[in-house]
Design a protein around this motif. Structure first.
Motif, mmCIF file in Angstrom:
data_model
loop_
_atom_site.group_PDB
_atom_site.id
_atom_site.type_symbol
_atom_site.label_atom_id
_atom_site.label_comp_id
_atom_site.label_asym_id
_atom_site.label_seq_id
_atom_site.Cartn_x
_atom_site.Cartn_y
_atom_site.Cartn_z
ATOM 1 N N ARG A 128 0.834 -1.205 0.000
ATOM 2 C CA ARG A 128 0.000 0.000 0.000
ATOM 3 C C ARG A 128 0.873 1.262 0.000
ATOM 4 O O ARG A 128 0.624 2.199 -0.750
ATOM 5 N N THR A 129 1.910 1.261 0.795
ATOM 6 C CA THR A 129 2.830 2.401 0.811
ATOM 7 C C THR A 129 3.507 2.552 -0.546
ATOM 8 O O THR A 129 3.609 3.657 -1.075
ATOM 9 N N ALA A 130 3.937 1.441 -1.121
ATOM 10 C CA ALA A 130 4.580 1.482 -2.439
ATOM 11 C C ALA A 130 3.610 1.993 -3.501
ATOM 12 O O ALA A 130 3.996 2.741 -4.396
ATOM 13 N N TYR A 131 2.338 1.606 -3.387
ATOM 14 C CA TYR A 131 1.339 2.093 -4.344
ATOM 15 C C TYR A 131 1.211 3.608 -4.266
ATOM 16 O O TYR A 131 1.128 4.297 -5.282
ATOM 17 N N LEU A 132 1.208 4.123 -3.063
ATOM 18 C CA LEU A 132 1.107 5.575 -2.906
ATOM 19 C C LEU A 132 2.346 6.281 -3.439
ATOM 20 O O LEU A 132 2.270 7.419 -3.900
ATOM 21 N N LEU A 133 3.483 5.610 -3.389
ATOM 22 C CA LEU A 133 4.720 6.198 -3.923
ATOM 23 C C LEU A 133 4.773 6.123 -5.445
ATOM 24 O O LEU A 133 5.293 7.028 -6.094
ATOM 25 N N THR A 134 4.232 5.047 -6.019
ATOM 26 C CA THR A 134 4.372 4.842 -7.462
ATOM 27 C C THR A 134 3.129 5.215 -8.255
ATOM 28 O O THR A 134 3.228 5.575 -9.423
ATOM 29 N N GLY A 135 1.957 5.070 -7.647
ATOM 30 C CA GLY A 135 0.715 5.344 -8.361
ATOM 31 C C GLY A 135 0.270 4.200 -9.259
ATOM 32 O O GLY A 135 -0.661 4.354 -10.037
ATOM 33 N N ASP A 136 0.900 3.043 -9.155
ATOM 34 C CA ASP A 136 0.568 1.911 -10.007
ATOM 35 C C ASP A 136 0.676 0.626 -9.186
ATOM 36 O O ASP A 136 1.699 0.386 -8.547
ATOM 37 N N ALA A 137 -0.369 -0.188 -9.226
ATOM 38 C CA ALA A 137 -0.402 -1.398 -8.402
ATOM 39 C C ALA A 137 0.705 -2.385 -8.779
ATOM 40 O O ALA A 137 1.309 -3.007 -7.913
ATOM 41 N N HIS A 138 0.965 -2.528 -10.065
ATOM 42 C CA HIS A 138 1.995 -3.484 -10.498
ATOM 43 C C HIS A 138 3.390 -3.003 -10.111
ATOM 44 O O HIS A 138 4.215 -3.793 -9.643
ATOM 45 N N GLY B 167 -4.701 10.314 -7.836
ATOM 46 C CA GLY B 167 -4.352 11.107 -9.018
ATOM 47 C C GLY B 167 -3.563 12.349 -8.649
ATOM 48 O O GLY B 167 -2.596 12.709 -9.316
ATOM 49 N N ALA B 168 -3.974 13.002 -7.574
ATOM 50 C CA ALA B 168 -3.264 14.202 -7.119
ATOM 51 C C ALA B 168 -1.864 13.844 -6.629
ATOM 52 O O ALA B 168 -0.892 14.548 -6.929
ATOM 53 N N LEU B 169 -1.756 12.749 -5.868
ATOM 54 C CA LEU B 169 -0.432 12.318 -5.403
ATOM 55 C C LEU B 169 0.496 12.014 -6.571
ATOM 56 O O LEU B 169 1.693 12.293 -6.521
ATOM 57 N N ALA B 170 -0.059 11.458 -7.633
ATOM 58 C CA ALA B 170 0.747 11.107 -8.808
ATOM 59 C C ALA B 170 1.342 12.342 -9.472
ATOM 60 O O ALA B 170 2.359 12.241 -10.167
ATOM 61 N N GLN B 171 0.748 13.504 -9.258
ATOM 62 C CA GLN B 171 1.243 14.733 -9.868
ATOM 63 C C GLN B 171 2.390 15.370 -9.077
ATOM 64 O O GLN B 171 3.063 16.266 -9.583
ATOM 65 N N LEU B 172 2.586 14.927 -7.849
ATOM 66 C CA LEU B 172 3.664 15.489 -7.031
ATOM 67 C C LEU B 172 5.012 14.929 -7.461
ATOM 68 O O LEU B 172 5.108 13.769 -7.870
ATOM 69 N N PRO B 173 6.062 15.727 -7.335
ATOM 70 C CA PRO B 173 7.414 15.191 -7.575
ATOM 71 C C PRO B 173 7.693 14.062 -6.573
ATOM 72 O O PRO B 173 7.122 14.041 -5.476
ATOM 73 N N PRO B 174 8.559 13.115 -6.932
ATOM 74 C CA PRO B 174 8.794 11.938 -6.081
ATOM 75 C C PRO B 174 9.143 12.264 -4.627
ATOM 76 O O PRO B 174 8.638 11.614 -3.711
ATOM 77 N N ARG B 175 9.955 13.248 -4.383
ATOM 78 C CA ARG B 175 10.369 13.572 -3.009
ATOM 79 C C ARG B 175 9.184 14.098 -2.199
ATOM 80 O O ARG B 175 8.960 13.696 -1.067
ATOM 81 N N GLN B 176 8.397 15.017 -2.802
ATOM 82 C CA GLN B 176 7.226 15.545 -2.108
ATOM 83 C C GLN B 176 6.205 14.443 -1.871
ATOM 84 O O GLN B 176 5.604 14.363 -0.799
ATOM 85 N N ARG B 177 6.015 13.582 -2.865
ATOM 86 C CA ARG B 177 5.070 12.475 -2.720
ATOM 87 C C ARG B 177 5.505 11.580 -1.572
ATOM 88 O O ARG B 177 4.691 11.170 -0.743
ATOM 89 N N ALA B 178 6.792 11.254 -1.506
ATOM 90 C CA ALA B 178 7.293 10.392 -0.427
ATOM 91 C C ALA B 178 7.043 11.041 0.938
ATOM 92 O O ALA B 178 6.590 10.366 1.869
ATOM 93 N N VAL B 179 7.306 12.331 1.058
ATOM 94 C CA VAL B 179 7.096 13.025 2.330
ATOM 95 C C VAL B 179 5.612 13.027 2.700
ATOM 96 O O VAL B 179 5.244 12.695 3.829
ATOM 97 N N VAL B 180 4.750 13.372 1.755
ATOM 98 C CA VAL B 180 3.317 13.432 2.043
ATOM 99 C C VAL B 180 2.785 12.047 2.421
ATOM 100 O O VAL B 180 2.027 11.903 3.383
ATOM 101 N N VAL B 181 3.196 11.016 1.690
ATOM 102 C CA VAL B 181 2.731 9.659 1.987
ATOM 103 C C VAL B 181 3.203 9.233 3.373
ATOM 104 O O VAL B 181 2.416 8.751 4.193
ATOM 105 N N MET B 182 4.482 9.419 3.655
ATOM 106 C CA MET B 182 5.023 8.981 4.944
ATOM 107 C C MET B 182 4.425 9.788 6.100
ATOM 108 O O MET B 182 4.085 9.248 7.147
ATOM 109 N N ARG B 183 4.300 11.090 5.899
ATOM 110 C CA ARG B 183 3.852 11.969 6.986
ATOM 111 C C ARG B 183 2.350 11.845 7.250
ATOM 112 O O ARG B 183 1.924 11.765 8.399
ATOM 113 N N TYR B 184 1.549 11.829 6.219
ATOM 114 C CA TYR B 184 0.105 11.915 6.421
ATOM 115 C C TYR B 184 -0.633 10.601 6.189
ATOM 116 O O TYR B 184 -1.682 10.387 6.781
#
Length: 174
Positions: A22-32, A108-125
């Protein structure tokens, strides 16, 4: 690896697999990609399991491996596919689908964030880690976590698909 350590590793994987995917999905935006990323991180963890279990928090150690493996995806080669803001399947406007719609918009919104920001938002929130824990996972300072979280949240607030959502506690679902 000794039989006892092998059993420890297998138990860790059984207990944490879905959470890590689930964490990886939020980081990548793709289940596979998420499953591939989780398998890659766990393969690395397996090779160095003695070091992982000696860490204060093996899950945090593996989570850091997950984030590093995700970053490596972008360093080694350009990703050929483009993450889109809108998922290809459109869910109907039924009341029962509201939560699915909101999650799709959020992903979809998370997928638009740059990788570093996405990682921070996913981990933090999403993972609900403290700023210090996120900083440790990402190998940066707490100040960097704060600034990346602030920038990421600011971008998420401007995402059109999230504008129609009701904040938690005001009649909407999470």
């Amino acid at each position: 690896m000794q039989a006892e350590q092998e059993a420890q590793f297998q138990e860790f994987v059984r207990a944490r697999w879905s959470h890590l995917v689930r964490t990886a999905y939020l980081l990548t935006g793709d289940a596979h990609h998420a499953e591939d990323l989780t398998q890659t991180a766990l393969a690395k963890a397996y090779r160095s399991w003695r070091r992982v279990v000696r860490a204060d928090n093996p899950e945090a150690y593996v989570r850091r491996m997950l984030v590093s493996c995700n970053s490596d995806r972008f360093r080694k080669r350009r990703v050929s596919e483009a993450l889109t803001a809108v998922p290809p399947e459109v869910v109907g406007g039924d009341q029962g689908y509201t939560e699915v719609d909101e999650r799709s918009a959020l992903f979809g919104a998370l997928a638009q964030l740059p990788p570093r920001q996405r990682a921070v938002v996913v981990m933090r929130y999403w993972e609900d880690l403290s700023e210090a824990e996120v900083a440790e996972v990402l190998g940066c300072s707490a100040g960097t976590v704060k600034s990346q979280a602030s920038k990421g949240l600011a971008k998420l607030r401007t995402y059109p698909g999230l504008a129609r959502m009701t904040p938690a506690g005001q009649g909407g679902s999470r």
